[in-house]
Design a protein around this motif. Structure first.
Motif: not given
Ligand SMILES: [Zn+2]
Ligand SMILES: [Zn+2]
Length: 143
Positions: A57-74
């Motif tokens: 259920a985990i979604s991911t958002w990643q910035k071009a510089t590499g910073y990543r945020n994984d978050f619950c899709g719910q």
């Protein structure tokens, strides 16, 4: 063993041992990721981290510089984030259940902090940790 979960409980995990140390990052990305002045997190060895539910259920958002945020899709809560190519998992401390006897060992990116975000421990740094190893060392995680 220490357990943790996201806001809605879809994502659940455990750590072999309760973390003894954590750090804060005051950069603008961590500020927006959390909605407050800084993140508050630790790093554990991948071997000491276990998913129990909701990993799919985990979604991911990643910035071009590499910073990543994984978050619950719910529920949208930031969840643990396996460091790509490194045997460690980043863990937001607030997800852990129960009381924790842990100490802040570093404040980072304090040059980027908002004036209303004043909390600092004895070890504070204008910039980010130079390397992951430097952060691992500051957190006193045994190899
Ligand atoms: Zn959730
Ligand atoms: Zn940051």
């Amino acid at each position: 063993m220490t357990s943790g979960q996201c806001l809605c409980g879809t994502v659940r995990f455990s750590l072999e041992a309760a973390p003894r140390t954590f750090y804060r990052c005051h950069c603008s990305l961590c500020r927006r990721q959390t909605g407050v002045g800084h993140n508050l997190a630790t790093v554990v060895k991948a071997a000491d981290f276990h998913w129990h539910a909701g990993a799919s259920a985990i979604s991911t958002w990643q910035k071009a510089t590499g910073y990543r945020n994984d978050f619950c899709g719910q529920c949208g809560a930031t969840v643990p984030n396996p460091l790509r190519g490194e045997p460690y998992v980043w863990v937001p401390l607030g997800l852990l259940d129960g009381p924790l006897d842990a100490e802040c060992v570093g404040d980072y990116c304090t040059d980027d902090a908002m004036p209303w975000d004043q909390q600092r421990c004895a070890s504070h740094h204008a910039a980010a940790p130079e390397t992951l190893d430097a952060l691992i060392q500051a957190l006193a995680i045994s190899p």
